[in-house]
Design an enzyme around this catalytic site. Structure first.
Site, PDB file in Angstrom:
ATOM      1  N   TRP A 187       0.823  -1.225   0.000  1.00 60.94           N
ATOM      2  CA  TRP A 187       0.000   0.000   0.000  1.00 60.94           C
ATOM      3  C   TRP A 187       0.851   1.268   0.000  1.00 60.94           C
ATOM      4  CZ3 TRP A 187      -4.008  -2.124   4.100  1.00 60.94           C
ATOM      5  CH2 TRP A 187      -4.812  -3.067   3.454  1.00 60.94           C
ATOM      6  N   GLY A 199       0.948  -3.028  -6.184  1.00 63.95           N
ATOM      7  CA  GLY A 199       0.827  -1.707  -5.566  1.00 63.95           C
ATOM      8  C   GLY A 199      -0.534  -1.100  -5.852  1.00 63.95           C
ATOM      9  N   GLY A 200      -0.607  -0.320  -6.921  1.00 67.17           N
ATOM     10  CA  GLY A 200      -1.808   0.465  -7.232  1.00 67.17           C
ATOM     11  C   GLY A 200      -3.110  -0.326  -7.203  1.00 67.17           C
ATOM     12  N   SER A 205       2.725  -3.333 -12.241  1.00 66.27           N
ATOM     13  CA  SER A 205       1.488  -3.074 -12.992  1.00 66.27           C
ATOM     14  C   SER A 205       0.599  -4.306 -13.145  1.00 66.27           C
ATOM     15  CB  SER A 205       1.817  -2.452 -14.362  1.00 66.27           C
ATOM     16  OG  SER A 205       2.407  -1.176 -14.195  1.00 66.27           O
ATOM     17  N   GLY A 229       4.178   0.826 -11.397  1.00 67.11           N
ATOM     18  CA  GLY A 229       3.333   2.023 -11.427  1.00 67.11           C
ATOM     19  C   GLY A 229       3.205   2.664 -12.788  1.00 67.11           C
TER      20      GLY A 229
HETATM   21  C1  PEP Z   1       4.896  -2.240  -6.122  1.00 64.84           C
HETATM   22  O1  PEP Z   1       4.778  -1.193  -5.512  1.00 64.84           O
HETATM   23  O2  PEP Z   1       5.568  -3.158  -5.648  1.00 64.84           O
HETATM   24  C2  PEP Z   1       4.227  -2.375  -7.415  1.00 64.84           C
HETATM   25  C3  PEP Z   1       4.430  -3.462  -8.102  1.00 64.84           C
HETATM   26  O3  PEP Z   1       3.416  -1.329  -7.809  1.00 64.84           O
HETATM   27  P1  PEP Z   1       2.348  -1.362  -9.014  1.00 64.84           P
HETATM   28  O4  PEP Z   1       1.549  -2.638  -8.865  1.00 64.84           O
HETATM   29  O5  PEP Z   1       1.514  -0.146  -8.802  1.00 64.84           O
HETATM   30  O6  PEP Z   1       3.109  -1.352 -10.294  1.00 64.84           O
END
Ligand code: PEP
Length: 253
Positions: free
Chosen positions: A10, A233-234, A212, A174
């Site tokens: 997060w 992440g997102g 992503s 991201g």
């Molecule tokens: C992360 O923060 O580990 C990540 C993979 O971010 P995202 O899924 O947003 O690319």
């Protein structure tokens, strides 16, 4: 049959109230199953709230996003492995690309953090991955092997079995551009080979993909048997999106 890991990072989102509500919503939307582990990495200030939310769920655990390698002392703003444990964490991320690239964390520091985590009883998830330039230069495997060497190269086979690795290409984090499932699987093989050469049992090493991951691409990524899970992440920031990813069927597991 090894459990598939669904790890939610997060980052700097969700204080205690929002983090507790999100964890509760995710848990209410999932049945505990033995072949899936839900990992929550909230901001440090929200660790106790999320620990409270997962209490009684054997399919869920909580981790810190970062730790310092010293057990205590004059390190203003830092979190030791022992303090994270005291807050109820059982895991920690180490060497996330944002720590490496935005805060200047070095390869050597990741090694210190991994040892501190294991010494305190936390399971470290070492994040590795190449930048776009390194990929373009044909260096991606060398970069990842170097990060493994620095992060976990000093560990014996028993300690290696307690380590998870997240392959997170920097250019995919991201950005909305994920590695193809085949590309991710190829790097996971490279990571597994590295572990096997150190005498770590292949089955004992969990290798996750991050970068992503979304409800739309999770199934294709997790169809690759080299992937033991995803670090997200997102798309883990809302229950709606995270539950769709967590519900991804995993053929053959
Ligand atoms: C992360 O923060 O580990 C990540 C993979 O971010 P995202 O899924 O947003 O690319």
């Amino acid at each position: 049959m090894s459990a598939v890991l669904f790890a939610a990072n997060w980052k700097m989102h969700h204080g205690p109230r929002a983090a507790r509500a999100l964890a509760q919503a995710v848990l209410a939307g999932t049945k505990p199953v033995a072949d899936r582990l839900l990992l929550f990495f909230p901001p440090a200030v929200s660790l106790p709230a999320v620990v409270e939310a997962v209490r009684g769920r054997t399919d869920a655990a909580v981790g810190a996003q970062n730790i310092h390698w010293e057990p205590k002392g004059a390190f203003t703003g830092e979190l030791s492995a022992l303090l994270a444990m005291e807050a109820g964490a059982t895991w920690t991320l180490v060497g996330h690309s944002e720590r490496r690239h935005k805060f200047g964390e070095t390869d050597d520091e990741t090694g210190l953090k991994v040892r501190a985590a294991l010494g305190a009883g936390l399971r470290p998830m070492l994040c590795v991955g190449e930048t776009l330039q390194q990929r373009t230069d044909g260096e991606k495997e060398n970069v990842v092997r170097r990060q493994l060497e620095a992060g976990v190269g000093a560990l014996g086979a028993e300690e290696l079995a307690r380590v998870a690795v997240a392959y997170e290409p920097v250019w995919a984090i991201g950005t909305g551009v994920n590695a193809t499932p085949a590309d991710a699987a190829a790097m996971h093989r490279t990571i597994r080979e590295w572990f096997a050469r150190r005498g770590a049992p292949a089955a004992g090493c969990s290798v996750l993909y991050g970068g992503s991951v979304s409800p739309e691409n999770a199934a294709a990524l997790l169809a690759e048997e080299e992937l033991d899970g995803v670090l997200v992440g997102g798309a883990s920031l809302t229950a709606e999106s995270w539950l769709r990813i967590v519900a991804t069927p995993r053929a053959g597991r």
